[in-house]
Design a protein around this motif. Structure first.
Motif, PDB file in Angstrom:
ATOM      1  N   SER A 425      -9.055 -17.210 -27.889  1.00  0.00           N
ATOM      2  CA  SER A 425      -9.757 -17.173 -29.175  1.00  0.00           C
ATOM      3  C   SER A 425      -9.750 -18.551 -29.820  1.00  0.00           C
ATOM      4  O   SER A 425      -8.771 -19.306 -29.728  1.00  0.00           O
ATOM      5  CB  SER A 425      -9.086 -16.159 -30.097  1.00  0.00           C
ATOM      6  N   GLN A 426     -10.843 -18.887 -30.500  1.00  0.00           N
ATOM      7  CA  GLN A 426     -10.967 -20.184 -31.137  1.00  0.00           C
ATOM      8  C   GLN A 426     -10.012 -20.305 -32.319  1.00  0.00           C
ATOM      9  O   GLN A 426      -9.551 -21.416 -32.630  1.00  0.00           O
ATOM     10  CB  GLN A 426     -12.419 -20.395 -31.594  1.00  0.00           C
ATOM     11  N   ASP A 427      -9.716 -19.213 -32.992  1.00  0.00           N
ATOM     12  CA  ASP A 427      -8.794 -19.282 -34.121  1.00  0.00           C
ATOM     13  C   ASP A 427      -7.395 -19.713 -33.671  1.00  0.00           C
ATOM     14  O   ASP A 427      -6.739 -20.536 -34.333  1.00  0.00           O
ATOM     15  CB  ASP A 427      -8.708 -17.913 -34.808  1.00  0.00           C
ATOM     16  N   LEU A 428      -6.958 -19.163 -32.538  1.00  0.00           N
ATOM     17  CA  LEU A 428      -5.653 -19.549 -32.016  1.00  0.00           C
ATOM     18  C   LEU A 428      -5.629 -21.022 -31.624  1.00  0.00           C
ATOM     19  O   LEU A 428      -4.659 -21.749 -31.897  1.00  0.00           O
ATOM     20  CB  LEU A 428      -5.298 -18.668 -30.814  1.00  0.00           C
ATOM     21  N   GLU A 430      -7.490 -23.389 -32.904  1.00  0.00           N
ATOM     22  CA  GLU A 430      -7.522 -24.197 -34.124  1.00  0.00           C
ATOM     23  C   GLU A 430      -6.145 -24.262 -34.770  1.00  0.00           C
ATOM     24  O   GLU A 430      -5.726 -25.321 -35.266  1.00  0.00           O
ATOM     25  CB  GLU A 430      -8.550 -23.613 -35.103  1.00  0.00           C
ATOM     26  N   ARG A 431      -5.424 -23.148 -34.796  1.00  0.00           N
ATOM     27  CA  ARG A 431      -4.088 -23.159 -35.381  1.00  0.00           C
ATOM     28  C   ARG A 431      -3.133 -24.060 -34.584  1.00  0.00           C
ATOM     29  O   ARG A 431      -2.331 -24.809 -35.164  1.00  0.00           O
ATOM     30  CB  ARG A 431      -3.533 -21.731 -35.436  1.00  0.00           C
ATOM     31  N   ARG A 433      -4.015 -26.617 -32.728  1.00  0.00           N
ATOM     32  CA  ARG A 433      -4.403 -28.015 -32.939  1.00  0.00           C
ATOM     33  C   ARG A 433      -3.951 -28.521 -34.303  1.00  0.00           C
ATOM     34  O   ARG A 433      -3.505 -29.671 -34.443  1.00  0.00           O
ATOM     35  CB  ARG A 433      -5.915 -28.152 -32.795  1.00  0.00           C
ATOM     36  N   CYS A 434      -4.064 -27.689 -35.317  1.00  0.00           N
ATOM     37  CA  CYS A 434      -3.620 -28.101 -36.644  1.00  0.00           C
ATOM     38  C   CYS A 434      -2.106 -28.345 -36.675  1.00  0.00           C
ATOM     39  O   CYS A 434      -1.628 -29.327 -37.264  1.00  0.00           O
ATOM     40  CB  CYS A 434      -3.998 -27.044 -37.676  1.00  0.00           C
TER      41      CYS A 434
END
Length: 552
Positions: A425-428, A430-431, A433-434
């Protein structure tokens, strides 16, 4: 008792005379199953030129060995086609047989059965396997030689080799810089910081050497030329110093020198004429009130060197800022809080500094083509000469290809996720990477004091284990600080100073006051340890504290 005489002694020791058969040498015959020819002459004992061996003693059960043994060849030589075979009888002496004689014929007839023995067959088989393995080895070496020859031909033709296609870097003969330049930032001693690239450090050293030589000549009121500065810098640095390096120095520090092209400067060299133009260098200094001739002093040299290093660092910061903006997600670091580069920022891959333009000597127009000569000499030459020049210009003129407009570089395609991340998932992502960006930001803005504290926290678990073993072996409730530090220094794998080890012990007492406590008695400090506490729990608490410090 009468003393026996010497003659009686020998008479007793010597056996009595008995009939001894005459010493007769046996007639040696060729080992052949066939019976000897009836007409063959028999050998007599007197016909042999060798001394006959005495007969064997009665006590011996086996016959006496012959006077000369047959020379035995190895199995490889026996199995060869041209090697002579050994006789079956090992006691037969070596006799020479004349070719074509009856002895030679009987010898060859007697040797035929010997070649058919099992031992000889086994030796021939072993030799065949060895020959087969040698032949296989020779074929492999031949194929290897052909491969190397083909690779050398491809290299001469300009084709990439197989190793380069597989991703291995080219050798030192290629255009790639050596490893001590490409990874110079990683090999610097001490804690990592804002390290400059190798080429930038070389340029800073060139500026320092150039400034020293220019100041020496300028303070003597001598005209500073590039030829003098070039020779001095090359003698100091043992590196080539060209006008391109001077242009790079002017790009980094444009207000350092004033450059001009002048002539009629004495050079005292045959290679440079007095009428030739030379590049002169003059340092730019602030004129003080009341001073007519400013001097380039040591304080000026240090200040100019510091400004040059700061300008180089600013250029690297610009490339670092562009690298941080290209990350996903982008990272923004305040310039005053940046203490080290990004972990994935390759410092030594920063592009070179573009050299600035230096004053060039005035060009004297010289006709280079026949058309220019014809245009200048029109009206001064005869008509036939002008016609010949015009024909030559038409023949030598090359049609100019229309200049193709500079095509813009292709836009970079949007970054596509790798195949290993398909289905995530892209949300995972992104988290993650942040979180990684925050961790790298904290690492880039960490102060040197925090870095030293983190290093000490990493050493504390091992030091706690060693310190507890020291207390258990000493069987004492408390130990002096100097004694405990000396024992820790002798048992710890990293070489530390006594003062640094004492700081580790103090930090351990600050983090775990219930397990380790310090007590000051008069002028000495004593360490008290709780030996009943669980060591595994203590190590777990230290690891949690270290992770918390890193996350901050």
């Amino acid at each position: 008792m009468a003393q026996p005489r010497l003659t009686d002694f020998f008479a007793r020791r010597r056996p009595g005379l008995r009939a001894v058969p005459p010493r007769v040498k046996q007639a040696w015959r060729t080992p052949s199953p066939a019976k000897p020819a009836p007409g063959a002459p028999a050998r007599t004992p007197g016909s042999s030129r060798k001394r006959a061996r005495p007969p064997a003693e009665p006590a011996r059960d086996h016959p006496a060995p012959p006077a000369r043994r047959r020379l035995r060849l190895p199995a490889d030589a026996v199995s060869g086609p041209t090697a002579p075979a050994a006789p079956a009888d090992p006691t037969a002496p070596a006799e020479l047989a004349v070719p074509g004689s009856p002895e030679q014929a009987s010898l060859s007839a007697g040797l035929q059965p010997c070649l058919a023995t099992p031992e000889k067959k086994a030796s021939s088989k072993v030799t065949f396997s060895e020959l087969k393995s040698c032949l296989q080895r020779a074929r492999e070496l031949g194929a290897r030689a052909q491969e190397l020859r083909a690779r050398a031909q491809r290299k001469d033709a300009g084709e990439p080799s197989v190793l380069e296609d597989q991703g291995h870097p080219a050798g030192p003969c290629g255009e790639k810089a050596p490893a001590y330049q490409r990874f110079h930032a990683l090999a610097q001693p001490g804690p990592p910081g804002l390290v400059l690239p190798y080429k930038y450090q070389v340029l800073a050293e060139m500026f320092r050497s150039m400034d020293a030589i220019v100041g020496l000549l300028y303070n003597r009121s001598e005209t500073v030329t590039f030829a003098k500065v070039k020779q001095g810098v090359q003698d100091m640095m043992r590196k080539r110093f060209e006008e391109r390096n001077v242009g790079q120095i002017r790009t980094v520090y444009p207000t350092s020198y004033r450059f001009r092209q002048e002539r009629n400067i004495p050079t005292f060299k045959d290679s440079i004429k007095r009428s030739d133009y030379q590049l002169t260098i003059e340092p730019l200094l602030d004129h003080e009130a009341g001073s007519t001739a400013p001097q380039l002093t040591a304080s000026h040299l240090l200040q100019r060197r510091r400004l040059f290093s700061q300008n180089l660092e600013k250029r690297v910061r610009e490339h670092h800022r562009a690298f941080l903006a290209s990350l996903n997600p982008p990272v923004v670091v305040p310039e005053d809080q940046l203490t080290r580069w990004h972990p994935r920022f390759n410092v030594d891959s920063v592009p070179d500094i573009e050299p600035a333009e230096l004053p060039q000597p005035p060009t004297v127009e010289k006709p280079a083509t026949a058309q220019e000569v014809l245009a200048r000499a029109r009206g001064l030459l005869s008509s036939r000469m002008e016609k010949a020049l015009s024909d030559l210009a038409q023949r030598t003129a090359k049609p100019r290809s229309p200049g193709s407009p500079g095509s813009a570089p292709p836009a970079t395609p949007p970054a596509t996720p790798p195949a290993a991340l398909k289905g995530v998932s892209q949300d995972l992502l992104e988290r993650i990477r942040c979180k990684e960006a925050q961790k790298q930001l904290a690492q880039m803005t960490r102060r040197p004091e925090q870095e030293q504290r983190l290093q000490r926290l990493e050493r504390l678990p091992e030091l706690a284990r060693v310190l507890r073993s020291i207390f258990v072996s000493e069987r004492k409730p408390a130990l002096p600080m100097d004694v405990a530090c000396s024992r820790l220094l002798g048992s710890y794998s990293v070489a530390l100073s006594p003062g640094e080890m004492e700081k580790h012990v103090q930090l351990l007492s600050e983090l775990l006051p219930d397990w380790l406590s310090l007590h000051r008695v008069r002028a000495d400090t004593y360490i008290k340890l709780d030996k009943a506490a669980d060591l595994a729990g203590v190590l777990t608490r230290l690891a949690c504290l270290a992770r918390a410090e890193v996350a901050l």
